[in-house]
Design a protein around this motif. Structure first.
Motif, PDB file in Angstrom:
ATOM      1  N   THR A 119       0.860  -1.177   0.000  1.00  0.00           N
ATOM      2  CA  THR A 119       0.000   0.000   0.000  1.00  0.00           C
ATOM      3  C   THR A 119       0.892   1.220   0.000  1.00  0.00           C
ATOM      4  OG1 THR A 119      -1.699  -1.176   1.260  1.00  0.00           O
ATOM      5  CG2 THR A 119      -1.864   1.226   1.170  1.00  0.00           C
ATOM      6  N   GLU A 120       0.646   2.119  -0.930  1.00  0.00           N
ATOM      7  CA  GLU A 120       1.470   3.307  -1.108  1.00  0.00           C
ATOM      8  C   GLU A 120       0.592   4.546  -0.985  1.00  0.00           C
ATOM      9  OE1 GLU A 120       4.486   5.158  -4.544  1.00  0.00           O
ATOM     10  OE2 GLU A 120       2.947   3.688  -5.076  1.00  0.00           O
ATOM     11  N   GLU A 121       1.112   5.581  -0.347  1.00  0.00           N
ATOM     12  CA  GLU A 121       0.432   6.867  -0.289  1.00  0.00           C
ATOM     13  C   GLU A 121       1.158   7.847  -1.201  1.00  0.00           C
ATOM     14  OE1 GLU A 121      -0.019   8.173   3.735  1.00  0.00           O
ATOM     15  OE2 GLU A 121      -1.624   6.705   4.147  1.00  0.00           O
ATOM     16  N   LEU A 122       0.361   8.593  -1.987  1.00  0.00           N
ATOM     17  CA  LEU A 122       0.904   9.567  -2.924  1.00  0.00           C
ATOM     18  C   LEU A 122       0.117  10.862  -2.840  1.00  0.00           C
ATOM     19  CD1 LEU A 122       0.450   6.613  -4.727  1.00  0.00           C
ATOM     20  CD2 LEU A 122       2.230   7.778  -6.029  1.00  0.00           C
ATOM     21  N   THR A 123       0.750  11.949  -3.287  1.00  0.00           N
ATOM     22  CA  THR A 123       0.084  13.238  -3.414  1.00  0.00           C
ATOM     23  C   THR A 123       0.189  13.708  -4.857  1.00  0.00           C
ATOM     24  OG1 THR A 123       0.624  13.848  -1.132  1.00  0.00           O
ATOM     25  CG2 THR A 123      -0.005  15.630  -2.619  1.00  0.00           C
TER      26      THR A 123
END
Length: 310
Positions: A119-123
């Motif tokens: 699971t990756e968080e990006l903006t």
């Protein structure tokens, strides 16, 4: 027999099949050229036999990088990369409209003998530096089957508008260019996929991309013969059931697919019409890509997908 996962911190994750072939490299370090829309991407992607099935920075479109999440028209910004299509003026080099997707970190990275889940968080950052959207991305590598000669990559997205204005998602077609619905999760194939066969559940192999362009359906397959090796590969692009459910999907998806002059497929979420995402609201999609050795036909694709429950 187990898969192996390696991580070069700040650069990429790689997955190695039990036979020693690196089948996936997911690169999340920032690209050097902002005009190419900095964002994570998967390349190289390989079959279990070692055939490369993604292209990287081809001379015709330097911003095409393997398998990547894109948004060609988003409230006047370009998160696809490269030139921007402007109604009445064509494609223009407008560097101040090219945004980026910033990798913020991995919140989960689970490896077992048979699968990888991350699971990756990006903006999503517009060109001026303001955060417009937050993304939670999921990738899973599983069903690595040497007997079948195939493995599976699942890719999900959950995107939330953190801007104070409604975000409008579109494509060159919504701006006036026909048959140019490229946006969403996009695959670029290597040169030897040019002229390859494209088929759907309702067509036969080799029919071609023209008849599939702009259509809807649960899956689309792309086959090609590789130069120099006398071998074939097949990629199957599949929607999770809810993606095509009008009662649950935020917007109808259509296939953007070309075999010539370039090989590419996108799960286009805004082919013919724009859709709006108000401040604070979210949308999500789930996708599946099967990477297989050999020239599969419609029946084999169908049987294989039936054996891969969501």
């Amino acid at each position: 027999m187990t898969i192996r996962v390696s991580h070069v911190h700040g650069e990429h994750l790689a997955v190695e099949a039990p036979n020693g072939t690196e089948i996936l490299r997911y690169v999340y370090r920032p690209d050097p050229d902002a005009f190419e829309a900095r964002k994570p991407y998967a390349h190289p992607v390989r079959t279990l036999a070692g055939s490369t099935v993604t292209g990287y920075r081809p001379s015709d479109h330097r911003w095409h990088k393997g398998l990547q999440m894109t948004a060609s028209h988003l409230s006047g910004q370009n998160f696809w990369g490269g030139n921007c299509y402007v109604h009445g003026e064509g494609y223009l080099r407008l560097p101040d409209r090219v945004g980026s997707m910033r990798h913020d970190g991995f919140t989960d990275l689970t490896v077992t003998d048979e699968r990888l889940d991350l699971t990756e968080e990006l903006t999503w950052v517009e060109n001026g530096g303001r955060a417009w959207a937050r993304e939670v991305r999921g990738l899973a590598v599983h069903t690595v089957d040497e007997e079948t000669g195939a493995w599976t990559l699942d890719w999900s997205i959950r995107l939330t508008n953190v801007h104070d204005q409604t975000l409008l998602f579109g494509s060159p077609t919504t701006e006036g260019r026909e048959r140019a619905g490229y946006t969403g999760l996009q695959w670029r194939g290597p040169r030897d996929f040019t002229g390859g066969g494209v088929f759907t559940p309702d067509s036969e192999p080799g029919v071609g991309a023209e008849r599939a362009m702009g259509t809807q359906g649960p899956w689309l397959a792309f086959t090609a013969e590789h130069d120099g090796t006398d071998t074939h590969s097949t990629l199957v692009f599949a929607h999770a059931p809810e993606n095509l459910d009008e009662s649950s999907a935020i917007h109808a998806s259509h296939w953007f697919v070309r075999s010539e002059p370039i090989p590419t497929v996108a799960f286009s979420w805004a082919f013919f019409e724009e859709f709006a995402l108000p401040p604070g609201e979210s949308f999500g999609y789930r996708y599946r890509v099967v990477i297989a050795d050999g020239a599969w036909d419609r029946d084999r694709v169908g049987r294989h997908l039936e054996g891969l429950p969501w």
